[in-house]
Design an enzyme around this catalytic site. Sequence first.
Site, PDB file in Angstrom:
ATOM      1  N   ASP A   1      43.693  36.628  40.418  1.00  0.00           N
ATOM      2  CA  ASP A   1      43.211  36.673  41.949  1.00  0.00           C
ATOM      3  C   ASP A   1      44.062  36.242  43.034  1.00  0.00           C
ATOM      4  O   ASP A   1      44.898  35.619  43.308  1.00  0.00           O
ATOM      5  CB  ASP A   1      42.262  35.914  41.776  1.00  0.00           C
ATOM      6  CG  ASP A   1      40.393  36.481  40.812  1.00  0.00           C
ATOM      7  OD1 ASP A   1      40.762  36.856  40.582  1.00  0.00           O
ATOM      8  OD2 ASP A   1      39.990  34.951  40.489  1.00  0.00           O
TER       9      ASP A   1
ATOM     10  N   ASP B   1      36.952  42.387  40.124  1.00  0.00           N
ATOM     11  CA  ASP B   1      35.615  41.939  40.920  1.00  0.00           C
ATOM     12  C   ASP B   1      35.015  42.634  42.083  1.00  0.00           C
ATOM     13  O   ASP B   1      33.306  42.392  41.492  1.00  0.00           O
ATOM     14  CB  ASP B   1      36.211  40.317  40.728  1.00  0.00           C
ATOM     15  CG  ASP B   1      36.248  39.243  40.390  1.00  0.00           C
ATOM     16  OD1 ASP B   1      35.998  39.308  38.854  1.00  0.00           O
ATOM     17  OD2 ASP B   1      37.504  38.625  40.706  1.00  0.00           O
TER      18      ASP B   1
END
Length: 173
Positions: free
Chosen positions: A123, A141
């Site tokens: 991330d 995401d």
Amino acid sequence: MAEIIEKSGLRWLWLAVIMVVLDQVTKYWTIQSLDLYESYRIFSFFNFTHARNYGAAFSFLGDAGGWQRYLFTAIAIVVSSYLVYLLKKNSSADRWINCAYALILAGALGNVMDRVMFGYVVDFLDFDLGFYRWPTFNVADIAIFIGAAMMIFESFFAKQEKPINQPKGNKNV
């Protein structure tokens, strides 16, 4: 085979491929450019921050000991397979829902690739509004979120098929 792809929602797999490539390129850039937890400020509320997510959304089960990697990988593979089935079943004219399925498919595959290669998801998009810090996330995401939002929108605004008129005298039909 080409005719099946052309007439079905599989025609929208190009979108999934583009999103997976974008996801993986941005994650590669993050790994190459930033040390783990290193942050690069873009705006006062937005940073590029190299983070690892061993869990699912919002680090759900992130500290479960490692078994969750296999669970989330299996779930992503099952969901991805089902999305490909839905794309194959749909007409290519159903653009909105096919686009939604392709985005969710891309997000699932992008994150499962990380789980298989690294054992965690990379991330890097980090928003801190001062009063609230959103969990760090990635392009996969975003694809999942947008695809899910499109599906929800579709469920509210899709044209509903009218039921077949029943004969007035027959209530058992």
